[in-house]
Design a protein around this motif. Structure first.
Motif, PDB file in Angstrom:
ATOM      1  N   LYS A  46       0.833  -1.199   0.000  1.00 45.30           N
ATOM      2  CA  LYS A  46       0.000   0.000   0.000  1.00 45.30           C
ATOM      3  C   LYS A  46       0.867   1.247   0.000  1.00 45.30           C
ATOM      4  CE  LYS A  46      -3.784  -2.063   2.572  1.00 45.30           C
ATOM      5  NZ  LYS A  46      -4.673  -1.933   3.711  1.00 45.30           N
ATOM      6  N   VAL A  47       0.312   2.345  -0.512  1.00 43.93           N
ATOM      7  CA  VAL A  47       0.987   3.632  -0.474  1.00 43.93           C
ATOM      8  C   VAL A  47       0.460   4.389   0.743  1.00 43.93           C
ATOM      9  CG1 VAL A  47       1.335   5.819  -1.660  1.00 43.93           C
ATOM     10  CG2 VAL A  47       1.325   3.697  -2.964  1.00 43.93           C
ATOM     11  N   VAL A  48       1.365   4.767   1.635  1.00 40.46           N
ATOM     12  CA  VAL A  48       1.007   5.469   2.869  1.00 40.46           C
ATOM     13  C   VAL A  48       1.575   6.886   2.785  1.00 40.46           C
ATOM     14  CG1 VAL A  48       1.203   5.460   5.381  1.00 40.46           C
ATOM     15  CG2 VAL A  48       1.114   3.296   4.128  1.00 40.46           C
ATOM     16  N   THR A  49       0.690   7.887   2.855  1.00 45.89           N
ATOM     17  CA  THR A  49       1.144   9.269   2.747  1.00 45.89           C
ATOM     18  C   THR A  49       1.799   9.735   4.040  1.00 45.89           C
ATOM     19  OG1 THR A  49      -0.955  10.181   3.455  1.00 45.89           O
ATOM     20  CG2 THR A  49      -0.664   9.841   1.090  1.00 45.89           C
ATOM     21  N   ARG A  50       2.598  10.779   3.913  1.00 48.56           N
ATOM     22  CA  ARG A  50       3.282  11.376   5.067  1.00 48.56           C
ATOM     23  C   ARG A  50       2.619  12.683   5.484  1.00 48.56           C
ATOM     24  NH1 ARG A  50       9.779  10.888   4.234  1.00 48.56           N
ATOM     25  NH2 ARG A  50       9.897   8.618   4.158  1.00 48.56           N
ATOM     26  N   GLY A  51       1.341  12.830   5.251  1.00 44.50           N
ATOM     27  CA  GLY A  51       0.633  14.044   5.652  1.00 44.50           C
ATOM     28  C   GLY A  51      -0.302  14.517   4.564  1.00 44.50           C
ATOM     29  N   TRP A  52      -0.790  15.757   4.709  1.00 44.22           N
ATOM     30  CA  TRP A  52      -1.692  16.366   3.743  1.00 44.22           C
ATOM     31  C   TRP A  52      -0.876  17.137   2.714  1.00 44.22           C
ATOM     32  CZ3 TRP A  52      -6.622  14.962   3.872  1.00 44.22           C
ATOM     33  CH2 TRP A  52      -7.107  14.425   5.046  1.00 44.22           C
ATOM     34  N   TRP A  53      -1.292  17.050   1.426  1.00 42.68           N
ATOM     35  CA  TRP A  53      -0.524  17.647   0.348  1.00 42.68           C
ATOM     36  C   TRP A  53      -1.417  18.420  -0.602  1.00 42.68           C
ATOM     37  CZ3 TRP A  53       4.377  17.544   1.456  1.00 42.68           C
ATOM     38  CH2 TRP A  53       4.870  16.518   2.278  1.00 42.68           C
ATOM     39  N   SER A  54      -0.789  19.205  -1.460  1.00 42.49           N
ATOM     40  CA  SER A  54      -1.507  19.983  -2.466  1.00 42.49           C
ATOM     41  C   SER A  54      -2.200  19.045  -3.454  1.00 42.49           C
ATOM     42  CB  SER A  54      -0.537  20.891  -3.220  1.00 42.49           C
ATOM     43  OG  SER A  54       0.301  20.098  -4.044  1.00 42.49           O
ATOM     44  N   SER A  55      -3.068  19.604  -4.281  1.00 49.59           N
ATOM     45  CA  SER A  55      -3.793  18.775  -5.249  1.00 49.59           C
ATOM     46  C   SER A  55      -2.835  18.132  -6.259  1.00 49.59           C
ATOM     47  CB  SER A  55      -4.855  19.599  -5.968  1.00 49.59           C
ATOM     48  OG  SER A  55      -4.268  20.664  -6.666  1.00 49.59           O
ATOM     49  N   THR A  56      -1.800  18.845  -6.673  1.00 44.29           N
ATOM     50  CA  THR A  56      -0.848  18.280  -7.626  1.00 44.29           C
ATOM     51  C   THR A  56      -0.078  17.120  -7.010  1.00 44.29           C
ATOM     52  OG1 THR A  56      -0.594  20.421  -8.688  1.00 44.29           O
ATOM     53  CG2 THR A  56       1.116  18.785  -9.127  1.00 44.29           C
ATOM     54  N   THR A  57       0.392  17.287  -5.802  1.00 45.30           N
ATOM     55  CA  THR A  57       1.122  16.209  -5.132  1.00 45.30           C
ATOM     56  C   THR A  57       0.194  15.034  -4.865  1.00 45.30           C
ATOM     57  OG1 THR A  57       2.682  17.770  -4.167  1.00 45.30           O
ATOM     58  CG2 THR A  57       2.506  15.626  -3.104  1.00 45.30           C
ATOM     59  N   SER A  58      -1.055  15.308  -4.525  1.00 46.02           N
ATOM     60  CA  SER A  58      -2.032  14.233  -4.326  1.00 46.02           C
ATOM     61  C   SER A  58      -2.247  13.447  -5.610  1.00 46.02           C
ATOM     62  CB  SER A  58      -3.355  14.798  -3.828  1.00 46.02           C
ATOM     63  OG  SER A  58      -3.192  15.368  -2.552  1.00 46.02           O
ATOM     64  N   LYS A  59      -2.240  14.131  -6.758  1.00 40.69           N
ATOM     65  CA  LYS A  59      -2.345  13.443  -8.044  1.00 40.69           C
ATOM     66  C   LYS A  59      -1.151  12.519  -8.250  1.00 40.69           C
ATOM     67  CE  LYS A  59      -4.985  16.994 -10.389  1.00 40.69           C
ATOM     68  NZ  LYS A  59      -4.990  18.004 -11.441  1.00 40.69           N
ATOM     69  N   HIS A  60       0.030  12.980  -7.879  1.00 36.20           N
ATOM     70  CA  HIS A  60       1.224  12.146  -7.994  1.00 36.20           C
ATOM     71  C   HIS A  60       1.090  10.893  -7.129  1.00 36.20           C
ATOM     72  CE1 HIS A  60       4.025  15.730  -9.214  1.00 36.20           C
ATOM     73  NE2 HIS A  60       3.166  15.403 -10.172  1.00 36.20           N
ATOM     74  N   ILE A  61       0.674  11.073  -5.886  1.00 34.42           N
ATOM     75  CA  ILE A  61       0.543   9.937  -4.964  1.00 34.42           C
ATOM     76  C   ILE A  61      -0.496   8.945  -5.480  1.00 34.42           C
ATOM     77  CG2 ILE A  61      -0.158   9.259  -2.630  1.00 34.42           C
ATOM     78  CD1 ILE A  61       0.996  12.006  -1.709  1.00 34.42           C
ATOM     79  N   ASN A  62      -1.635   9.441  -5.915  1.00 42.33           N
ATOM     80  CA  ASN A  62      -2.695   8.560  -6.418  1.00 42.33           C
ATOM     81  C   ASN A  62      -2.259   7.830  -7.682  1.00 42.33           C
ATOM     82  OD1 ASN A  62      -4.523   9.157  -4.364  1.00 42.33           O
ATOM     83  ND2 ASN A  62      -5.277  10.948  -5.445  1.00 42.33           N
ATOM     84  N   TYR A  63      -1.488   8.485  -8.513  1.00 44.03           N
ATOM     85  CA  TYR A  63      -0.971   7.851  -9.727  1.00 44.03           C
ATOM     86  C   TYR A  63      -0.081   6.666  -9.364  1.00 44.03           C
ATOM     87  CZ  TYR A  63       1.993   7.263 -13.872  1.00 44.03           C
ATOM     88  OH  TYR A  63       2.689   6.740 -14.919  1.00 44.03           O
ATOM     89  N   VAL A  64       0.811   6.842  -8.411  1.00 39.51           N
ATOM     90  CA  VAL A  64       1.693   5.744  -7.988  1.00 39.51           C
ATOM     91  C   VAL A  64       0.862   4.634  -7.350  1.00 39.51           C
ATOM     92  CG1 VAL A  64       3.561   5.110  -6.427  1.00 39.51           C
ATOM     93  CG2 VAL A  64       3.713   7.221  -7.726  1.00 39.51           C
ATOM     94  N   ALA A  65      -0.145   4.990  -6.568  1.00 38.60           N
ATOM     95  CA  ALA A  65      -0.975   3.983  -5.903  1.00 38.60           C
ATOM     96  C   ALA A  65      -1.717   3.128  -6.934  1.00 38.60           C
ATOM     97  CB  ALA A  65      -1.961   4.658  -4.960  1.00 38.60           C
ATOM     98  N   ARG A  66      -2.146   3.738  -8.042  1.00 37.02           N
ATOM     99  CA  ARG A  66      -2.856   2.977  -9.078  1.00 37.02           C
ATOM    100  C   ARG A  66      -1.931   2.032  -9.839  1.00 37.02           C
ATOM    101  NH1 ARG A  66      -5.380   7.961  -9.762  1.00 37.02           N
ATOM    102  NH2 ARG A  66      -4.027   8.475 -11.497  1.00 37.02           N
ATOM    103  N   LEU A  67      -0.645   2.344  -9.904  1.00 32.95           N
ATOM    104  CA  LEU A  67       0.288   1.465 -10.620  1.00 32.95           C
ATOM    105  C   LEU A  67       0.452   0.217  -9.848  1.00 32.95           C
ATOM    106  CD1 LEU A  67       3.039   3.930 -11.821  1.00 32.95           C
ATOM    107  CD2 LEU A  67       1.172   2.969 -13.130  1.00 32.95           C
TER     108      LEU A  67
END
Length: 67
Positions: A46-67
């Motif tokens: 699983k991808v575990v975030t290190r806090g709250w992030w901007s919408s662009t960074t959230s897109k990056h995290i979600n993209y990696v999680a979908r891979l």
């Protein structure tokens, strides 16, 4: 010509890039970096975030999680 953001070229040495965001998204080991900042970790499948992030960074995290 548009002015380039000071954040767009922050690279982590030895980082693996991703096809959709090759300039701004990288992974080194189990850590995910967005614009050179560690934003999430890959743990137990699983991808575990290190806090709250901007919408662009959230897109990056979600993209990696979908891979």
């Amino acid at each position: 010509m548009a002015r380039q953001s000071r954040y767009s070229k922050r690279r982590v040495p030895g980082g693996k890039t991703f096809p959709k965001y090759p300039e701004n998204l990288q992974a080194v080991g189990n850590t995910i970096f967005s614009y050179g900042t560690p934003v999430a970790d890959y743990k137990n499948g699983k991808v575990v975030t290190r806090g709250w992030w901007s919408s662009t960074t959230s897109k990056h995290i979600n993209y990696v999680a979908r891979l």
